[in-house]
Design an enzyme around this catalytic site. Sequence first.
Site, PDB file in Angstrom:
ATOM      1  N   LYS A  24       0.838  -1.208   0.000  1.00  0.00           N
ATOM      2  CA  LYS A  24       0.000   0.000   0.000  1.00  0.00           C
ATOM      3  C   LYS A  24       0.877   1.263   0.000  1.00  0.00           C
ATOM      4  CE  LYS A  24      -1.771   1.638   4.031  1.00  0.00           C
ATOM      5  NZ  LYS A  24      -1.449   3.062   4.212  1.00  0.00           N
ATOM      6  N   ASN A  25       1.879   1.270   0.879  1.00  0.00           N
ATOM      7  CA  ASN A  25       2.659   2.504   1.020  1.00  0.00           C
ATOM      8  C   ASN A  25       3.629   2.746  -0.133  1.00  0.00           C
ATOM      9  OD1 ASN A  25       1.293   3.023   3.328  1.00  0.00           O
ATOM     10  ND2 ASN A  25       2.977   2.545   4.736  1.00  0.00           N
ATOM     11  N   CYS A 117      -4.943  13.452  12.740  1.00  0.00           N
ATOM     12  CA  CYS A 117      -5.057  12.026  12.482  1.00  0.00           C
ATOM     13  C   CYS A 117      -4.986  11.296  13.804  1.00  0.00           C
ATOM     14  CB  CYS A 117      -3.912  11.624  11.563  1.00  0.00           C
ATOM     15  SG  CYS A 117      -3.763   9.877  11.369  1.00  0.00           S
ATOM     16  N   ARG A 122       0.817  14.752  13.017  1.00  0.00           N
ATOM     17  CA  ARG A 122       1.384  14.501  11.682  1.00  0.00           C
ATOM     18  C   ARG A 122       1.435  15.751  10.806  1.00  0.00           C
ATOM     19  NH1 ARG A 122      -0.984   8.841   9.536  1.00  0.00           N
ATOM     20  NH2 ARG A 122       1.066   8.533   8.676  1.00  0.00           N
ATOM     21  N   ASP A 305       4.592   0.766  11.952  1.00  0.00           N
ATOM     22  CA  ASP A 305       3.365   0.148  11.443  1.00  0.00           C
ATOM     23  C   ASP A 305       3.192  -1.296  11.926  1.00  0.00           C
ATOM     24  OD1 ASP A 305       2.643   2.455  10.184  1.00  0.00           O
ATOM     25  OD2 ASP A 305       3.133   1.791   8.154  1.00  0.00           O
ATOM     26  N   ARG A 397      -8.738  -0.194   4.754  1.00  0.00           N
ATOM     27  CA  ARG A 397      -7.852   0.769   4.096  1.00  0.00           C
ATOM     28  C   ARG A 397      -6.549   0.092   3.668  1.00  0.00           C
ATOM     29  NH1 ARG A 397      -5.980   4.714   7.850  1.00  0.00           N
ATOM     30  NH2 ARG A 397      -4.564   4.914   6.129  1.00  0.00           N
TER      31      ARG A 397
END
Length: 417
Positions: A24-25, A117, A122, A305, A397
Amino acid sequence: MVYTKIIVENSPALRGTVKISGAKNSVLPIIAASLLSYGEVFIDDVPELKDVNVMIELIKFLGAHCTFKNGKLKINVDIKDVEAPYELVKKMRASFLVMGPILAKLGHAKISLPGGCAIGTRPIDLHLKGFQTLGAQIDIGHGYVEARAKRLVGKKVYLDFPSVGATENIMMAAVFADGITTIENAAEEPEVVDLANFLNKMGANIKGAGTDTIRIEGVKELKGTEHTVIPDRIEAGTYMVAAAMTGGDVLIENVIVDHIKPIIAKLTECGIDVFEEGTGVRVKGKRNYKAVDVKTLPYPGFPTDMQAQMMAMMAGAKGTSVIIETVFENRFMHVDELKRMGADIKIEGRTAVVTGIDHLSGAEVKATDLRAGAALILAGLIAEGKTIINDVHHIDRGYVNIEEKLKNLGAIIYRVD
Ligand code: UD1
């Protein structure tokens, strides 16, 4: 309104094979970078995720034509708009990554400020400092950031913190700049390297991605290209932890072992066996694994993460674990939810002390963010009874078919409306 919940029941040791999806990233900045191209871009192994759809929607709004089917994404760009509106940016912070490409291509970009967030404030100051150093004029007002520069000029940009997003955004902004841009104290994450490889395939001249100094020599134009996204190291890590803590035996396929070294190291320290096997790793878990200390750090340190998932594992470990979060200032939202399941966790600032217990107990909880949601699923696998997880849109997500993938390994997990 339909409220979807994921139910996880106490599950047997996981067994079998799970295939990891594209990262995803990696794909989010790569889709943003496609805006820089003057030819057709073809991206393979694109994970079918909510965040990916948001990024596609955003570049379509800006003038791209996209077709996305079976993990293959074709993009043709004809940027018409310099503005990324609130409605699209508020859905996902990574939307801000279109700023560098639009500024580079059109000399003017206006992007809605990404909101706060769940995992800290952030800020975007490092992104903006980079654009300014390259000669852009930055104005903030009415909820938007506007950047203008007739011509960006290559300069030395030093990042106070090796921010992944800032490194990527500045790298993309610099591809057409006059002369040479150097990003110092750059993020070294594999996703930064994947983005640089993609840009180079389109004709950019970027060297040093994956080290703390990236050098970008401006070019005139970028052409179309084909690119396959790297495997998602965080998805891989999540299944590795699932295999480990349930005492399972799982082959996690499609990984780049180098990218998951910090996760392998921690699991090994817990007494879990991890072997390389073909293009994957096999994880042989045990139920009475040892507690270990974890400190999150920029790559190649232990990834933030994976912090929540590791905490879920430590909640059921033998002994006490100290978990320090150094990357984000407020990334312990999952602690209260894990405590609802009986976990013994104390927090002091950025440190959590987790004392492992024999039996977590299933409870009704909520996913406060993407990785927190994954952590609750993991805890649910070893908890007694049922764990009912709310707010599962966060999980969607970033995890492709998580119930299917876990079910195939023998987990008892399902979704209800
Ligand atoms: C990316 C990842 C995210 C991961 C994070 C850290 C994507 C889409 N997301 O997020 O999953 O958790 O890297 O590995 O790739 N910071 C500033 N000023 C800035 C930018 C960042 O102070 O201008 C701070 C942040 O508040 C945070 C730290 O730097 O404390 C790291 O953030 P950053 O590396 O930028 O994360 P993201 O790129 O947003």
